[in-house]
Design an enzyme around this catalytic site. Structure first.
Site, short mmCIF file in Angstrom:
data_model
loop_
_atom_site.label_atom_id
_atom_site.label_comp_id
_atom_site.label_asym_id
_atom_site.label_seq_id
_atom_site.Cartn_x
_atom_site.Cartn_y
_atom_site.Cartn_z
N ASP A 1 6.11 -2.90 -5.19
CA ASP A 1 5.02 -3.76 -4.69
C ASP A 1 4.25 -3.06 -3.58
O ASP A 1 4.83 -2.66 -2.57
CB ASP A 1 5.59 -5.09 -4.19
CG ASP A 1 6.27 -5.87 -5.29
OD1 ASP A 1 5.56 -6.49 -6.09
OD2 ASP A 1 7.51 -5.84 -5.37
N ASP B 1 8.91 2.68 -4.06
CA ASP B 1 8.83 1.23 -3.95
C ASP B 1 7.93 0.77 -5.09
O ASP B 1 7.25 1.59 -5.73
CB ASP B 1 8.26 0.85 -2.58
CG ASP B 1 8.07 -0.65 -2.41
OD1 ASP B 1 8.89 -1.42 -2.93
OD2 ASP B 1 7.09 -1.04 -1.76
#
Length: 219
Positions: A11, A9
């Site tokens: 963020d 991922d």
């Protein structure tokens, strides 16, 4: 299980961007006479660009189109990142360490423009075999669409992938795609207990991400 790929991922995993997103979107809503609700930030985490822009335009502000909201907010985020990335400690090192061990993918709720900006400024864009923004699939997290798409682009079964996530919706998304998940919770927005329970391993920080950890995961 043989781990054939690692999917990051963005963020909350590589960059501490959630505080920046909250500051920018909260100010945007306030400047336009809208109302920021107590659960707004938690609801926004994992939404695709179309989803959060529609939520801001319809539920929090009114009188604006989702396209207008998305354009203006993403433009402000781009300016903030251009001034300096909120990198998490060990981000570049973790990417380079695992890229030397397994092919890397990325499944992010950020818009494509910000993904490319961040990876370019970090100097690791070429280390990712595939990157997917949830604006490029039908549904954002917690739906599995983004993770399924990146696995397909890498030509790897989701069952042979390990995802690195921090948020409740991210953990649910990767798990729903059939991937094992390593959680690196952020103290400011800790995942819900039921979401954290989906993780095969909970790490304190990015320094814990090693080839030995990846290869040692068991279903």
């Amino acid at each position: 299980m043989s781990v054939r790929a690692v999917v990051f991922d963005l963020d909350g995993v590589l960059i501490d961007s959630e505080p920046v997103w909250e500051e920018v979107r909260r100010a945007y809503v306030a400047d336009r006479g809208g109302r920021w609700l107590p659960d707004t930030q938690d609801r926004l985490m994992g939404m695709s660009t179309a989803e959060w822009a529609d939520y801001l335009a319809t539920d929090l502000i009114g009188g604006l189109s989702a396209d207008e909201v998305a354009y203006e907010v993403v433009d402000q985020m781009s300016q903030r990142y251009a001034d300096g990335l909120p990198l998490l400690p060990g981000a570049e090192e973790a990417v380079r360490r695992l890229a030397a061990h397994r092919p890397l993918g990325l499944a992010s709720s950020s818009p494509r423009a910000l993904i490319d900006l961040v990876l370019g400024k970090l100097g690791v864009g070429s280390l990712f075999v595939a990157t997917v923004s949830t604006e490029e699939v039908d549904a954002g997290k917690p739906a599995p669409d983004g993770y399924l798409a990146v696995a397909a682009q890498m030509e790897v079964s989701p069952a042979d992938c390990v995802a690195i996530e921090d948020s409740s919706n991210g953990l649910r998304s990767a798990h729903a795609a059939g991937m094992q998940v390593i959680a690196i919770p952020r103290p400011a927005h800790p995942p819900a207990p039921d979401a954290l329970a989906l993780a095969s391993f909970v790490a304190d920080d990015l320094d814990a991400l090693t080839p030995d950890l990846i290869d040692g995961l068991k279903r």
